[in-house]
Enzyme design. Structure first.
Site, PDB file in Angstrom:
ATOM      1  N   SER A 125       0.833  -1.205   0.000  1.00 19.14           N
ATOM      2  CA  SER A 125       0.000   0.000   0.000  1.00 19.14           C
ATOM      3  C   SER A 125       0.864   1.250   0.000  1.00 19.14           C
ATOM      4  O   SER A 125       1.961   1.262   0.572  1.00 19.14           O
ATOM      5  CB  SER A 125      -0.867  -0.030   1.262  1.00 19.14           C
ATOM      6  N   TYR A 150      -2.532  -1.262  10.989  1.00 15.97           N
ATOM      7  CA  TYR A 150      -2.746  -1.800   9.633  1.00 15.97           C
ATOM      8  C   TYR A 150      -1.556  -1.457   8.735  1.00 15.97           C
ATOM      9  O   TYR A 150      -0.977  -2.318   8.078  1.00 15.97           O
ATOM     10  CB  TYR A 150      -4.047  -1.251   9.012  1.00 15.97           C
ATOM     11  N   LYS A 154       1.694  -3.805   6.735  1.00 18.90           N
ATOM     12  CA  LYS A 154       2.203  -3.780   5.349  1.00 18.90           C
ATOM     13  C   LYS A 154       3.721  -3.594   5.352  1.00 18.90           C
ATOM     14  O   LYS A 154       4.440  -4.229   4.578  1.00 18.90           O
ATOM     15  CB  LYS A 154       1.528  -2.660   4.545  1.00 18.90           C
TER      16      LYS A 154
HETATM   17  P1  NAD Z   1     -11.153  -7.256   0.915  1.00 17.09           P
HETATM   18  O1  NAD Z   1     -11.426  -7.243   2.371  1.00 17.09           O
HETATM   19  O2  NAD Z   1     -12.270  -6.995  -0.003  1.00 17.09           O
HETATM   20  O3  NAD Z   1     -10.467  -8.650   0.497  1.00 17.09           O
HETATM   21  C1  NAD Z   1      -9.642  -9.373   1.360  1.00 17.09           C
HETATM   22  C2  NAD Z   1     -10.138 -10.813   1.393  1.00 17.09           C
HETATM   23  O4  NAD Z   1      -9.294 -11.593   2.252  1.00 17.09           O
HETATM   24  C3  NAD Z   1     -11.559 -10.940   1.938  1.00 17.09           C
HETATM   25  O5  NAD Z   1     -12.352 -11.690   1.024  1.00 17.09           O
HETATM   26  C4  NAD Z   1     -11.391 -11.685   3.272  1.00 17.09           C
HETATM   27  O6  NAD Z   1     -12.481 -12.526   3.546  1.00 17.09           O
HETATM   28  C5  NAD Z   1     -10.096 -12.446   3.037  1.00 17.09           C
HETATM   29  N1  NAD Z   1      -9.323 -12.756   4.254  1.00 17.09           N
HETATM   30  C6  NAD Z   1      -8.924 -11.895   5.227  1.00 17.09           C
HETATM   31  N2  NAD Z   1      -8.221 -12.555   6.161  1.00 17.09           N
HETATM   32  C7  NAD Z   1      -8.170 -13.865   5.775  1.00 17.09           C
HETATM   33  C8  NAD Z   1      -7.591 -15.039   6.341  1.00 17.09           C
HETATM   34  N3  NAD Z   1      -6.942 -15.022   7.506  1.00 17.09           N
HETATM   35  N4  NAD Z   1      -7.739 -16.218   5.678  1.00 17.09           N
HETATM   36  C9  NAD Z   1      -8.405 -16.263   4.498  1.00 17.09           C
HETATM   37  N5  NAD Z   1      -8.972 -15.178   3.918  1.00 17.09           N
HETATM   38  C10 NAD Z   1      -8.860 -13.994   4.563  1.00 17.09           C
HETATM   39  O7  NAD Z   1      -9.955  -6.218   0.668  1.00 17.09           O
HETATM   40  P2  NAD Z   1      -9.391  -5.608  -0.686  1.00 17.09           P
HETATM   41  O8  NAD Z   1      -9.767  -4.174  -0.741  1.00 17.09           O
HETATM   42  O9  NAD Z   1      -9.709  -6.493  -1.826  1.00 17.09           O
HETATM   43  O10 NAD Z   1      -7.835  -5.651  -0.364  1.00 17.09           O
HETATM   44  C11 NAD Z   1      -7.007  -6.719  -0.804  1.00 17.09           C
HETATM   45  C12 NAD Z   1      -5.591  -6.481  -0.324  1.00 17.09           C
HETATM   46  O11 NAD Z   1      -5.127  -5.229  -0.824  1.00 17.09           O
HETATM   47  C13 NAD Z   1      -5.434  -6.399   1.203  1.00 17.09           C
HETATM   48  O12 NAD Z   1      -4.206  -7.014   1.550  1.00 17.09           O
HETATM   49  C14 NAD Z   1      -5.379  -4.918   1.473  1.00 17.09           C
HETATM   50  O13 NAD Z   1      -4.675  -4.623   2.658  1.00 17.09           O
HETATM   51  C15 NAD Z   1      -4.641  -4.427   0.242  1.00 17.09           C
HETATM   52  N6  NAD Z   1      -4.886  -3.010  -0.068  1.00 17.09           N
HETATM   53  C16 NAD Z   1      -6.173  -2.577  -0.226  1.00 17.09           C
HETATM   54  C17 NAD Z   1      -6.423  -1.230  -0.512  1.00 17.09           C
HETATM   55  C18 NAD Z   1      -7.831  -0.721  -0.637  1.00 17.09           C
HETATM   56  O14 NAD Z   1      -8.034   0.495  -0.509  1.00 17.09           O
HETATM   57  N7  NAD Z   1      -8.828  -1.551  -0.906  1.00 17.09           N
HETATM   58  C19 NAD Z   1      -5.343  -0.350  -0.659  1.00 17.09           C
HETATM   59  C20 NAD Z   1      -4.039  -0.825  -0.509  1.00 17.09           C
HETATM   60  C21 NAD Z   1      -3.831  -2.175  -0.208  1.00 17.09           C
HETATM   61  C1  WQD Z   2      -9.753   9.594   0.820  1.00 13.29           C
HETATM   62  C2  WQD Z   2      -9.952  11.085   1.083  1.00 13.29           C
HETATM   63  C3  WQD Z   2     -10.409  11.588   3.383  1.00 13.29           C
HETATM   64  C4  WQD Z   2     -14.246   9.612   3.700  1.00 13.29           C
HETATM   65  C5  WQD Z   2      -7.212   4.586   3.100  1.00 13.29           C
HETATM   66  C6  WQD Z   2      -6.158   3.883   3.914  1.00 13.29           C
HETATM   67  C7  WQD Z   2      -5.005   3.475   3.054  1.00 13.29           C
HETATM   68  C8  WQD Z   2      -5.471   2.684   1.830  1.00 13.29           C
HETATM   69  C9  WQD Z   2      -6.630   3.324   1.139  1.00 13.29           C
HETATM   70  C10 WQD Z   2      -5.137   0.331   2.245  1.00 13.29           C
HETATM   71  C11 WQD Z   2      -9.277  11.540   2.377  1.00 13.29           C
HETATM   72  C12 WQD Z   2     -11.590  11.944   2.522  1.00 13.29           C
HETATM   73  C13 WQD Z   2     -13.052  10.107   3.221  1.00 13.29           C
HETATM   74  C14 WQD Z   2     -15.288  10.535   4.032  1.00 13.29           C
HETATM   75  C15 WQD Z   2     -13.873  12.347   3.329  1.00 13.29           C
HETATM   76  N1  WQD Z   2      -5.909   1.370   2.180  1.00 13.29           N
HETATM   77  N2  WQD Z   2     -12.867  11.443   3.034  1.00 13.29           N
HETATM   78  N3  WQD Z   2     -15.065  11.867   3.816  1.00 13.29           N
HETATM   79  O1  WQD Z   2      -7.546   7.691   3.772  1.00 13.29           O
HETATM   80  O2  WQD Z   2      -6.484   7.942   1.486  1.00 13.29           O
HETATM   81  O3  WQD Z   2      -6.616   5.728   2.493  1.00 13.29           O
HETATM   82  O4  WQD Z   2      -7.653   3.702   2.076  1.00 13.29           O
HETATM   83  O5  WQD Z   2      -3.964   0.189   2.225  1.00 13.29           O
HETATM   84  O6  WQD Z   2      -4.154   2.728   3.845  1.00 13.29           O
HETATM   85  O7  WQD Z   2      -5.714   4.773   4.932  1.00 13.29           O
HETATM   86  O8  WQD Z   2      -8.704   6.788   1.694  1.00 13.29           O
HETATM   87  O9  WQD Z   2     -11.021   6.773   0.895  1.00 13.29           O
HETATM   88  O10 WQD Z   2     -10.586   6.875   3.386  1.00 13.29           O
HETATM   89  O11 WQD Z   2     -10.086   8.867   1.988  1.00 13.29           O
HETATM   90  O12 WQD Z   2     -13.699  13.553   3.172  1.00 13.29           O
HETATM   91  O13 WQD Z   2     -16.352  10.160   4.497  1.00 13.29           O
HETATM   92  O14 WQD Z   2     -11.353  11.314   1.290  1.00 13.29           O
HETATM   93  O15 WQD Z   2     -10.236  12.547   4.401  1.00 13.29           O
HETATM   94  O16 WQD Z   2      -8.807  12.835   2.154  1.00 13.29           O
HETATM   95  P1  WQD Z   2      -7.304   7.144   2.429  1.00 13.29           P
HETATM   96  P2  WQD Z   2     -10.169   7.250   2.013  1.00 13.29           P
END
Ligand code: NAD
Ligand code: WQD
Length: 339
Positions: A125, A150, A154
């Site tokens: 991330s 969290y 990572k």
């Molecule tokens: P998500 O929650 O939709 O998908 C994650 C999946 O993993 C879920 O289906 C959950 O049931 C499964 N899971 C969690 N723990 C488990 C375990 N112990 N055993 C088996 N399955 C398990 O999340 P996502 O948004 O698809 O994110 C996927 C990956 O990308 C994650 O590692 C997340 O940290 C990373 N990521 C997400 C974002 C984002 O904003 N969505 C941003 C950066 C990184």
């Molecule tokens: C985006 C912008 C908020 C909600 C998070 C995690 C990051 C990554 C992605 C996994 C910000 C603003 C939001 C609301 C708002 N995940 N906002 N009103 O914070 O950039 O990142 O998700 O790795 O680790 O921290 O994403 O979508 O929460 O916010 O004004 O109700 O929208 O302040 O500026 P963020 P977000």
């Protein structure tokens, strides 16, 4: 060629399974359904024509992981999505996050070592950069002290992977996602936030559909052109496609190092108000929102320098902000019809 997709019924995982199938990969998903549901495999097959195999168990269970690998010794690569991802929850329940995210990674990597599986793509991330000193941020930027447990999982995971590739035959690609939003064009798969969404995009669409009364915009006094915070939003399908390229690069032995790290962003930053404007433009609706104070822990602005991924992976995010907000809106409307 068989690919294990952990967390493959989740948001990014499900879109990636579709793209893997489109390129001819066979997919086996492992997911404990803690944040997804098993009917996603049927949605995937409606899109691709192929039902991916799904095994439901918890990757923190070492014995079940070992048993899985002993039965699936033809896996050539792993895309490891499975993790908990709610930043706020991780602050209140740090041990839950450390156990789930770290233990599942260790179990998967031990399984790789035991069974001679060499390739893993890891979901990292942009949170590892914190508030970068230089924008756009490239992969050489220093890792900042994590803002949340969290985010720390990572950083620790990247370190575990780095140490393991040095001492084994395992190769790894860590993909640092910026802000994934949007949904598949069919509106059959998308993000399913549990409870009140923390993230901006699902909060916007839930407000527009009437589930939430009003979107709170967190702060309009940031040192940015319109005062609201800036992020690099990326369409989930663009993100998914990069995973297929990454796993293919590993299998084809085209890596330049045992561990490679790539930013996955568009290179464009959009403010909160610009995302709202885009949503209003594509939906034709007026969104009910109000400006409130800043959210604790939020950074001011971040967007990617995607040059290295563009050049090395031959990948580029194709979709713009209107396509992202439009697909997110289609998905929300699809969900409301299901109810
Ligand atoms: P998500 O929650 O939709 O998908 C994650 C999946 O993993 C879920 O289906 C959950 O049931 C499964 N899971 C969690 N723990 C488990 C375990 N112990 N055993 C088996 N399955 C398990 O999340 P996502 O948004 O698809 O994110 C996927 C990956 O990308 C994650 O590692 C997340 O940290 C990373 N990521 C997400 C974002 C984002 O904003 N969505 C941003 C950066 C990184
Ligand atoms: C985006 C912008 C908020 C909600 C998070 C995690 C990051 C990554 C992605 C996994 C910000 C603003 C939001 C609301 C708002 N995940 N906002 N009103 O914070 O950039 O990142 O998700 O790795 O680790 O921290 O994403 O979508 O929460 O916010 O004004 O109700 O929208 O302040 O500026 P963020 P977000």
């Amino acid at each position: 060629m068989k690919i294990l997709v952990t967390g493959g019924t989740g948001y990014i995982g499900s879109h990636t399974v579709v793209e893997l199938q489109a390129k001819g990969f066979e997919v086996v998903i492992v997911d404990n359904l803690s944040n997804s549901s098993s009917d996603i495999v049927e949605k995937i097959s409606e899109i691709s024509g192929i039902i991916p195999k799904l095994e439901i168990f918890d990757l923190t269970n070492k014995d079940l992981v070992a048993d899985f690998f002993s039965r699936n010794n033809d896996i050539v690569g792993i895309i490891h999505f499975a993790a908990y991802k709610a930043v706020g929850e991780s602050v209140n329940k740090p041990l839950l996050y450390y156990r789930n995210n770290i233990e599942s990674l260790i179990n998967v990597m031990e399984g790789m070592q035991t069974n001679g599986i060499e390739n893993i793509v890891f979901s990292s991330s942009c949170t590892v950069y914190g508030q970068p000193d230089v924008l756009p941020v490239n992969e050489q930027a220093p890792i900042k002290i994590a803002e949340s447990p969290y985010g720390n999982t990572k950083q620790i995971s990247e370190e575990i992977i780095q140490d393991t590739v040095k001492s084994s035959n395992i190769n790894a690609i860590a993909l640092r996602y910026f802000n994934p939003i949007g949904a598949h064009e069919t509106a059959l798969i998308g993000e399913l936030p549990l409870g009140v969404p923390n993230n901006l995009m699902p909060f916007i669409t839930q407000t527009a559909i009437g589930i939430r009364k009003c979107l709170s915009v967190f702060g309009d006094d940031y040192p940015t052109p319109d005062g609201t915070a800036i992020r690099d939003y990326i369409h989930v399908v663009d993100l998914a496609k990069a995973h297929v390229i990454a796993i293919d690069r590993m299998i084809s032995k085209n890596m330049k190092d045992d561990l490679e790290i790539f930013n996955l962003g568009t290179g464009n930053g959009y403010s909160v108000l610009e995302v709202i404007n885009s949503f209003e433009r594509v939906s034709g609706l007026k969104l009910n929102y109000q400006i409130v104070g800043r959210r604790e822990g939020d950074i001011i602005q971040v967007w990617a320098d995607p040059t290295y991924s563009n050049e090395e992976l031959g990948w580029k995010a194709e979709m713009g902000i209107d396509e992202m907000t439009n697909s997110a809106w289609n998905w929300e409307q699809f969900l409301s019809k299901k109810k």
